[in-house]
Design a protein around this motif. Sequence first.
Motif, short mmCIF file in Angstrom:
data_model
loop_
_atom_site.label_atom_id
_atom_site.label_comp_id
_atom_site.label_asym_id
_atom_site.label_seq_id
_atom_site.Cartn_x
_atom_site.Cartn_y
_atom_site.Cartn_z
N LYS A 55 0.76 -1.16 -0.10
CA LYS A 55 -0.04 0.09 0.05
C LYS A 55 0.69 1.28 -0.06
O LYS A 55 0.45 2.15 -0.79
N PHE A 56 1.98 1.30 0.69
CA PHE A 56 2.68 2.70 0.88
C PHE A 56 4.06 2.62 0.24
O PHE A 56 4.82 3.39 0.54
N PHE A 57 4.41 1.29 -0.10
CA PHE A 57 5.91 0.79 -0.50
C PHE A 57 5.85 0.86 -2.29
O PHE A 57 4.89 0.17 -2.65
N PHE A 58 6.39 1.56 -2.82
CA PHE A 58 6.57 1.32 -4.15
C PHE A 58 7.82 0.73 -4.85
O PHE A 58 8.99 0.80 -4.26
N CYS A 59 7.60 0.20 -5.96
CA CYS A 59 8.95 -0.52 -6.63
C CYS A 59 9.65 0.57 -7.24
O CYS A 59 9.22 1.28 -8.15
N CYS A 60 10.82 0.68 -7.21
CA CYS A 60 11.93 1.58 -7.47
C CYS A 60 13.21 1.09 -8.46
O CYS A 60 13.34 -0.04 -8.09
N LYS A 61 12.96 1.75 -9.80
CA LYS A 61 13.94 0.83 -10.61
C LYS A 61 14.83 2.11 -11.15
O LYS A 61 14.30 3.02 -11.35
N LYS A 62 15.88 1.88 -11.83
CA LYS A 62 16.81 3.02 -12.24
C LYS A 62 16.23 3.27 -13.33
O LYS A 62 15.46 2.63 -14.27
N MET A 63 16.50 4.62 -13.66
CA MET A 63 15.83 5.37 -14.70
C MET A 63 16.27 4.80 -16.24
O MET A 63 15.70 4.62 -17.08
#
Length: 65
Positions: A55-63
Motif C-alpha cells: 500500500k505505501f511501498f513502491f517498486c523503484c527501478k533505475k531510470m
Amino acid sequence: MRILYLLFPLFLLLAQGAAGSSLAPGNKAQCHREKGFCGFLKCSFPYVISGSCSKFFFCCKKMWS
C-alpha cells in the motif's frame, strides 16, 4: 435498450485499463526479480516508480536500465 449504448463503451474503457496494469510489478518478490527495490512513498533521483510492493511501498527501478 438505450442504456446499452452507454454501458458498452464504459465496459471497453474498463477492460482496456485493466489489460495494461498487470505489466508493472505488483508485489515485493516480483519487484526484486526485476532488479528493483521497495521504497517508502517515493524513490530517490536515479530511480523511478515502476509499480507497487504494497500500500505505501513502491517498486523503484533505475531510470536508464
